[in-house]
Motif scaffolding. Sequence first.
Motif, short mmCIF file in Angstrom:
data_model
loop_
_atom_site.label_atom_id
_atom_site.label_comp_id
_atom_site.label_asym_id
_atom_site.label_seq_id
_atom_site.Cartn_x
_atom_site.Cartn_y
_atom_site.Cartn_z
N GLU A 134 84.42 -60.67 -5.00
CA GLU A 134 85.20 -59.81 -5.81
C GLU A 134 86.88 -60.36 -6.44
O GLU A 134 86.78 -60.83 -6.98
CB GLU A 134 85.17 -58.06 -6.11
CG GLU A 134 83.83 -57.16 -6.31
CD GLU A 134 84.35 -56.07 -6.10
OE1 GLU A 134 83.99 -55.77 -6.67
OE2 GLU A 134 84.89 -55.77 -5.20
N GLU A 135 87.38 -60.83 -4.43
CA GLU A 135 88.49 -61.29 -4.65
C GLU A 135 88.65 -62.66 -5.16
O GLU A 135 89.49 -63.36 -6.65
CB GLU A 135 89.00 -61.55 -3.23
CG GLU A 135 91.26 -61.73 -3.16
CD GLU A 135 91.41 -62.12 -1.97
OE1 GLU A 135 92.35 -61.86 -1.35
OE2 GLU A 135 90.42 -60.81 -0.90
N LYS A 136 86.58 -63.24 -5.03
CA LYS A 136 87.80 -64.59 -5.60
C LYS A 136 87.49 -64.64 -7.28
O LYS A 136 87.46 -65.21 -8.22
CB LYS A 136 85.76 -65.53 -4.48
CG LYS A 136 85.70 -67.26 -5.69
CD LYS A 136 84.87 -66.97 -4.40
CE LYS A 136 84.18 -68.44 -5.08
NZ LYS A 136 83.05 -69.26 -4.40
N ASN A 137 86.01 -64.00 -7.60
CA ASN A 137 86.37 -63.93 -9.01
C ASN A 137 87.09 -63.35 -9.95
O ASN A 137 87.74 -63.48 -10.46
CB ASN A 137 84.69 -62.44 -9.20
CG ASN A 137 83.48 -63.20 -8.42
OD1 ASN A 137 83.39 -64.41 -8.43
ND2 ASN A 137 82.86 -62.28 -8.51
N TYR A 138 88.58 -62.33 -9.12
CA TYR A 138 89.01 -61.83 -9.68
C TYR A 138 90.21 -62.77 -9.85
O TYR A 138 90.89 -62.89 -10.96
CB TYR A 138 89.91 -61.09 -9.55
CG TYR A 138 89.08 -59.14 -9.41
CD1 TYR A 138 88.95 -58.92 -10.60
CD2 TYR A 138 89.25 -58.09 -8.70
CE1 TYR A 138 87.59 -58.03 -10.93
CE2 TYR A 138 87.91 -56.83 -7.75
CZ TYR A 138 88.20 -56.44 -9.83
OH TYR A 138 87.25 -55.75 -9.90
N THR A 139 90.70 -63.66 -8.65
CA THR A 139 91.31 -64.57 -8.79
C THR A 139 91.28 -65.85 -10.01
O THR A 139 92.12 -66.59 -10.60
CB THR A 139 91.62 -65.33 -7.56
OG1 THR A 139 92.18 -64.26 -6.48
CG2 THR A 139 92.54 -66.96 -7.45
N LYS A 140 89.81 -65.87 -10.01
CA LYS A 140 89.63 -67.14 -10.74
C LYS A 140 89.47 -67.08 -12.18
O LYS A 140 90.35 -67.59 -12.78
CB LYS A 140 87.78 -67.61 -10.94
CG LYS A 140 87.67 -68.61 -11.54
CD LYS A 140 86.14 -68.67 -11.82
CE LYS A 140 85.54 -70.42 -12.42
NZ LYS A 140 85.66 -69.82 -13.82
N THR A 141 89.09 -65.69 -12.34
CA THR A 141 89.65 -64.78 -13.86
C THR A 141 90.89 -64.90 -14.68
O THR A 141 91.80 -65.12 -15.45
CB THR A 141 89.34 -63.91 -14.09
OG1 THR A 141 87.88 -63.01 -14.10
CG2 THR A 141 89.12 -63.13 -15.40
N ILE A 142 92.28 -64.85 -13.48
CA ILE A 142 93.75 -65.04 -13.39
C ILE A 142 93.92 -66.00 -13.75
O ILE A 142 94.60 -66.11 -14.41
CB ILE A 142 94.07 -64.47 -12.71
CG1 ILE A 142 93.83 -62.69 -12.33
CG2 ILE A 142 95.42 -64.60 -12.43
CD1 ILE A 142 94.54 -61.96 -11.05
N VAL A 143 93.41 -67.24 -13.11
CA VAL A 143 93.85 -68.85 -12.99
C VAL A 143 92.75 -69.61 -14.85
O VAL A 143 93.65 -69.71 -15.48
CB VAL A 143 92.94 -69.33 -12.30
CG1 VAL A 143 93.39 -70.67 -12.20
CG2 VAL A 143 93.63 -68.93 -10.67
N ASP A 144 91.66 -68.68 -14.93
CA ASP A 144 91.98 -68.87 -15.69
C ASP A 144 92.42 -68.67 -17.77
O ASP A 144 92.59 -69.05 -18.25
CB ASP A 144 89.69 -68.50 -16.59
CG ASP A 144 89.32 -69.23 -15.59
OD1 ASP A 144 89.41 -70.39 -15.09
OD2 ASP A 144 87.98 -69.29 -15.34
N TYR A 145 92.29 -67.13 -17.65
CA TYR A 145 93.31 -66.83 -18.16
C TYR A 145 94.57 -67.19 -18.18
O TYR A 145 95.57 -67.41 -19.44
CB TYR A 145 93.36 -65.28 -18.23
CG TYR A 145 94.99 -64.20 -18.82
CD1 TYR A 145 94.82 -63.50 -19.83
CD2 TYR A 145 96.22 -64.47 -18.10
CE1 TYR A 145 95.49 -62.66 -20.09
CE2 TYR A 145 97.09 -63.71 -18.54
CZ TYR A 145 96.85 -62.92 -20.02
OH TYR A 145 97.43 -62.40 -20.66
N ASN A 146 95.17 -67.72 -17.31
CA ASN A 146 96.86 -68.51 -17.33
C ASN A 146 96.53 -69.79 -18.43
O ASN A 146 97.24 -70.15 -18.53
CB ASN A 146 97.52 -68.49 -16.67
CG ASN A 146 97.76 -67.39 -16.03
OD1 ASN A 146 98.99 -66.48 -16.37
ND2 ASN A 146 97.92 -66.33 -14.69
N ILE A 147 95.63 -70.37 -18.34
CA ILE A 147 94.88 -71.48 -18.57
C ILE A 147 94.94 -71.45 -19.99
O ILE A 147 95.57 -72.54 -20.61
CB ILE A 147 94.33 -72.47 -18.14
CG1 ILE A 147 94.18 -72.96 -16.40
CG2 ILE A 147 93.65 -73.77 -18.60
CD1 ILE A 147 93.42 -72.98 -15.30
#
Length: 215
Positions: A134-147
């Motif tokens: 879940e941490e990995k997925n949340y982190t990826k989602t946050i990175v994609d959001y900022n991009i």
Amino acid sequence: MDRRKALKNMGLSLGYAVATPTLISIFQSCKTETALEWIPDFFSKEEGVLITNLVDLILPKTDTPSASEVQVNIFIDRFANEVMEKEQQDFLKMTMKKFADEVLKNSGKETISDLNPQDIEPVLAQALKVTKEEEKNYTKTIVDYNISLKEGSAPQLDDKTALFGFANSLRGLTIWGYKTSEYVGEEVLAYLPIPGEYKACEDLEELTGGKAWSL
């Protein structure tokens, strides 16, 4: 493991490793202001109270001072105001609002100033109670959001990801600020402001009693 031992053994795993002149000046300015005198620079007054409660939930008073007693709340406010980029500031504000809204909804209270640690703790605990996946997925989602933001889009971040992003970031900043405070640096971690003889490949237990270096 108690907190004192955990802090002694803490290395550089948080990714906050370099004390730049800007950071040093922030630490110095925090020392001159008491909690009663503190007027936040980045957060509103209500948000400042919330941050104070949160850092003390993350690092409460035990055999060492609580986070707010070594002015970690003031450090986070100054760091956000003076060091964070505009995008980071906006992300912090947005996720903090979602966090505060969740606490208000769960507690049935109307304003942040009405909240107490007992209202806040369940939401903080739930936000940080994630699996590695879940941490990995949340982190990826946050990175994609900022991009997406940088590319000019207007993405939306779901509440669970936002709560995790805020709680995880605040936890990292709290531990970093606490570990770098004058009291913890000199009284809890291994402190040697004037380095002496260099000893390569020596055991940490033998050199410092198992403590991580504060400098």
